[in-house]
Design an enzyme around this catalytic site. Structure first.
Site, short mmCIF file in Angstrom:
data_model
loop_
_atom_site.label_atom_id
_atom_site.label_comp_id
_atom_site.label_asym_id
_atom_site.label_seq_id
_atom_site.Cartn_x
_atom_site.Cartn_y
_atom_site.Cartn_z
N LYS A 196 0.79 -0.99 0.15
CA LYS A 196 -0.08 -0.06 0.06
C LYS A 196 0.72 1.16 0.07
O LYS A 196 2.09 1.04 0.49
CB LYS A 196 -0.87 0.01 1.13
CG LYS A 196 -0.06 0.02 2.61
CD LYS A 196 -1.07 -0.66 3.46
CE LYS A 196 -0.34 -0.70 4.89
NZ LYS A 196 -1.09 -1.13 6.38
N TYR A 243 14.27 32.07 4.64
CA TYR A 243 12.90 32.82 4.74
C TYR A 243 13.34 33.03 6.20
O TYR A 243 13.32 32.30 7.08
CB TYR A 243 11.66 32.07 4.72
CG TYR A 243 11.36 31.94 3.23
CD1 TYR A 243 10.90 33.19 2.34
CD2 TYR A 243 11.47 30.72 2.98
CE1 TYR A 243 10.54 32.87 1.22
CE2 TYR A 243 10.86 30.54 1.16
CZ TYR A 243 10.60 31.49 0.65
OH TYR A 243 10.21 31.46 -0.69
#
Ligand SMILES: *Cc1c(COP(=O)(O)O)cnc(C)c1O
Length: 814
Positions: free
Chosen positions: A483, A709
């Site tokens: 999965k 930033y």
């Protein structure tokens, strides 16, 4: 140059039928699929053993073509176009090309030989390009059809032609000579390629030399053999490293990664360097230099331009291989002469002492197989090859001629056995005829380099699989959970590997994941853990097997099953034994039994449950209570429904901690991908995924400057900053930034400084020797996914499955 049909008709001795012979012609074609075919095209309808272009004339007329050279006019197109009828359309094409060539009067270099024609042509084009408008053969258009097509492309702008001529049997060169009409001849290396069409080397030589019957000068490597066959009237311009009486005498010397050539020509003495070491390239380069000398170039210009020569061909590519190997990729040809050249090249390029040769059957030698493979064997011994891998039926027959040799009948057989042939710390020459598709072998061996990639080690997956298998009773089946794209590692490729390992079942979370695997050709049965009712139709259509966890879901599935008149469709019954996520509880077992009883459209293929604490031994009692409840409920189902389904409850940690509860099958997940919840067990697993990137840019910043930033990093010393093109959009948690996390560069830790951006992050490499383009490891052997998960207070599952699908997965075997 525009001609009209009127000019062409007498040239090719055609009878013509049509409307107008004044039709201007500015394009010649033999390819019915070409989009360039139009009104002013003259189409030559060639016919070969497998194809006859006369069949496409109707189509071509529909496409607007009006003029055809044919051997006959097919009934259905009679009267619909201009037809020039000839006896042989190929000969007509050649006659036309010869006529066309004679309309131009500029120097033309004609190249023939057995090896190097295309390289020499490409190099001359590069070397002379600054001073001439060159028309040259495209690619290696050197055949009976290719040469006329090349020549027909001459136009008024050209003032130098370079054409190569290749022949495979007698009487072909005369025709090519008439078409090329070289004024300067160039004979490249004469080897044994394409020997079949000639009685012996002498005959081959004579045939090739026919290209030069009318040249003003022939450039050649001085050799006694050639001289015996050469018409003494032909003026030559020869070179040699051996005979001082050649026009140009050369002394070769290797200087690290270059070859220096000391050239003695008339009163000139000069030295040039070329960026090649192997004999073949050096010889080809010298041929080119000879042309420059003939053209009267100044030694300074020659020196300068020759130093810039570059590798041309598809052949002989050197690549970094997996596991410290160097690959020499010569996956496009296989004849004795080119094998010799390739072995020379192997010797000159080898980084590792150990040499392996992967060789296909050999063609075009003209010898009997017995003689041929004896010669190959001698050649291989002389070249000190440590190991031979032969691929092909013929080479397999002669296996006993070689030492340390394994053979395979086909490339597919080799690929299937790839895992068993260990490759490492060696130089590998991969040499095969085109149709053996050795490029697939190269792809398997090649080291994968992209900017940001998640490299998946398929060997490690096999290893981990076998580790968990060894913990199972022989009769216990194995379902592997793939999965979420195989826990982020790649769904299809891993499923394929599991199929190869004969895993019993695959498990996915959603129908879409299973459908993708089925569509990709996976044939293993696939259980869908969390099927939505709306996906049942698709599940049935693709042969997936749903997990059913509620009465509501069961009824919905039964309804569709009845509509589709299914019989015994496999379903999996999920029981909730304490996880409280999905599953039937104790108090709806009776209803479940009631609904399933006598129902013929489905069959309970398995009964399963899932444990909440298989990895935490502090909750061992709870785990045991789950197993106990599973035993009780599943037994009840089995006895009341009189069925014997597969029962399974264990995930990876369950396999390790509750071996008594293996039942009929286990469901392996994270362990396959190299992560265990148990540090002792972890030692036995191999790392599967390595997330890698590169340094995009390096810079120094002074004290006080900030990075990224929000200026969350301020340099406290002059700091070297590297920018790496991977960010939170790729699945790197922002919590890993601002000094918490690190990456590895050249085996050293580089702290992430400042905030992680969407697509990039910056690291401090002040103490690390590195350059732009260097490889960066984000996780793998170190730091491990487990370590990162611990630091970030999460679990490895989340780290692995967060890696975004935009990060390319690259699979390799060691
Ligand atoms: C994911 C999953 C597994 C595998 O779990 P691991 O801890 O990765 O081994 C097993 N069973 C079910 C129902 C799952 O959802």
């Amino acid at each position: 140059m525009t001609l009209s049909l009127k000019n062409i008709i007498p040239v090719i001795h055609a009878k013509w039928f049509g409307e107008s012979d004044a039709m201007p012609i500015d394009h010649i074609s033999i390819d019915s699929r070409s989009l360039q075919n139009g009104q002013n095209t003259l189409f030559f309808a060639l016919s070969g053993p497998n194809n006859d272009a006369h069949n496409y004339i109707e189509e071509l007329i529909d496409a607007g073509v009006l003029n055809f050279v044919v051997t006959h006019v097919p009934d259905e197109v009679r009267g619909q176009a201009n037809f020039l009828i000839v006896e042989n359309t190929l000969e007509a094409l050649q006659q036309f090309a010869a006529y066309y060539r004679n309309l131009y009067h500029f120097p033309v270099i004609g190249i023939t030989g057995s090896n190097g024609k295309t390289i020499v042509k490409e190099w001359l084009n590069f070397l002379l390009g600054p001073d001439y408008n060159i028309i040259r053969s495209p690619k290696s258009y050197n055949s009976q059809v290719g040469v006329p097509l090349s020549v027909i492309s001459i136009n008024e702008k050209h003032n130098l032609g370079i054409f190569e001529a290749g022949i495979s049997k007698v009487n072909e060169m005369e025709k090519l000579e008439k078409i090329i009409k070289p004024t300067i001849g160039l004979l490249t290396n004469i080897g044994s390629a394409h020997d079949e069409g000639f009685a012996n080397i002498g005959e081959k030589m004579k045939q090739k030399l026919k290209l030069f019957s009318d040249v003003e000068v022939l450039i050649l490597h001085k050799s006694k053999t050639v001289e015996t066959f050469l018409n003494p009237k032909i003026k030559t311009f020869s070179w040699s490293c051996k005979y001082e009486n050649a026009d140009v005498f050369i002394v070769k010397k290797i200087i690290v990664d270059k070859t220096a050539l000391k050239v003695k020509y008339n009163s000139d003495d000069f030295e040039i360097k070329i960026p090649f070491l192997d004999d073949a390239s050096v010889e080809n380069a010298i041929q080119c230099m000879m042309v420059l000398l003939h053209f009267g170039y100044d030694p300074k210009v020659i020196e300068n331009r020759m130093s810039l020569l570059f590798p041309v061909e598809m052949r002989l590519k050197v690549k970094n291989g997996i596991n410290n190997t160097t690959l020499i990729d010569d996956s496009y040809s296989s004849d004795f002469q080119s094998l010799k050249i390739a072995l020379d090249f192997l010797e000159s390029q080898k980084l590792y002492k150990k040499k392996t040769l992967i060789l296909s059957d050999i063609f075009q030698s003209g010898l009997s197989n017995e003689e041929l493979y004896s010669n190959v064997s001698q050649l291989i011994i002389a070249n000190k090859i440590n190991r031979i891998i032969g691929i092909g039926e013929t080479i397999s027959q002669f296996k006993n001629k070689f030492l340390n040799c394994v053979t395979f009948a086909t490339t597919n057989d080799f690929i299937a056995a790839f895992d068993t042939l260990s490759f490492g710390n060696e130089t590998i020459l991969i040499k095969g005829a085109r149709h053996f598709r050795f490029e697939e072998i190269v792809a398997l061996l090649e080291e994968k380099t992209h900017e940001t990639v998640l490299e998946i080690n398929l060997n490690a997956i096999s290893h981990n699989l076998n580790f968990y298998k060894s913990k199972l009773k022989p009769e216990t089946k194995l379902m592997v959970m793939v999965k979420a794209f195989g826990y982020g590692n790649g769904g299809f490729e891993i499923a394929k590997l599991l199929e190869h390992h004969k895993t019993d079942y695959l498990g996915v979370a959603f129908a879409d994941e299973g459908i993708a695997l089925k569509n990709a050709g996976i044939t293993l049965p696939i259980m869908v853990l969390n099927p939505e009712n709306t996906s049942f139709s698709a599940i049935i259509q693709h042969g997936l097997e749903p997990e059913i966890y509620s009465i509501k879901g069961l009824n919905a599935f039964l309804k569709i099953a009845a509509q589709k008149k299914l019989e015994h469709y496999p379903i999996h019954i999920k029981l909730d034994t304490g996880m409280h996520r999905l599953g039937f509880e104790q108090n709806n077992i009776d209803e479940l039994i009631f609904t399933l009883k006598e129902n013929k459209s489905v069959i309970v293929q398995s009964i399963l449950s899932h444990m909440a604490t298989s990895d935490e031994l502090t909750h061992k009692d709870f785990a045991l209570s789950q197993i106990e409840l599973f035993e009780k409920l599943s037994s009840k189902l089995m006895s009341e429904l009189k069925i014997k389904p597969i029962r399974h409850i264990l995930n990876t940690s369950g396999i390790s901690n509750f071996p008594q509860a293996q039942y009929d099958m286990v469901r392996l997940g994270i362990g396959l991908y190299g992560v265990s919840n148990d540090p002792d067990e972890q030692k036995f697993l191999e790392n599967v995924g390595t997330l890698k990137s590169i340094i995009s840019q390096l810079r120094m910043i002074p004290i006080g400057d900030s990075v990224g930033y929000g200026r969350r990093f301020i340099a406290e010393r002059p700091t070297k900053i590297a920018t790496i093109p991977i960010g939170y959009a790729d699945g790197i948690s922002r919590h890993w930034g601002n000094g918490v996390g690190f990456v590895m560069i050249n085996n050293k830790k580089a702290r992430i400084v400042g905030s992680i951006c969407m697509d990039m992050l910056m690291v401090d490499v002040t103490e690390i020797k590195c350059k732009e383009g260097d490889s960066v490891v984000i996780f793998g052997e170190s730091p491990t996914v487990i370590y990162i998960a611990e630091q970030l207070k999460t679990i490895p599952y989340e780290i692995l499955t967060s890696i975004s699908q935009r990060v390319k997965r690259v699979f390799y075997r060691e």
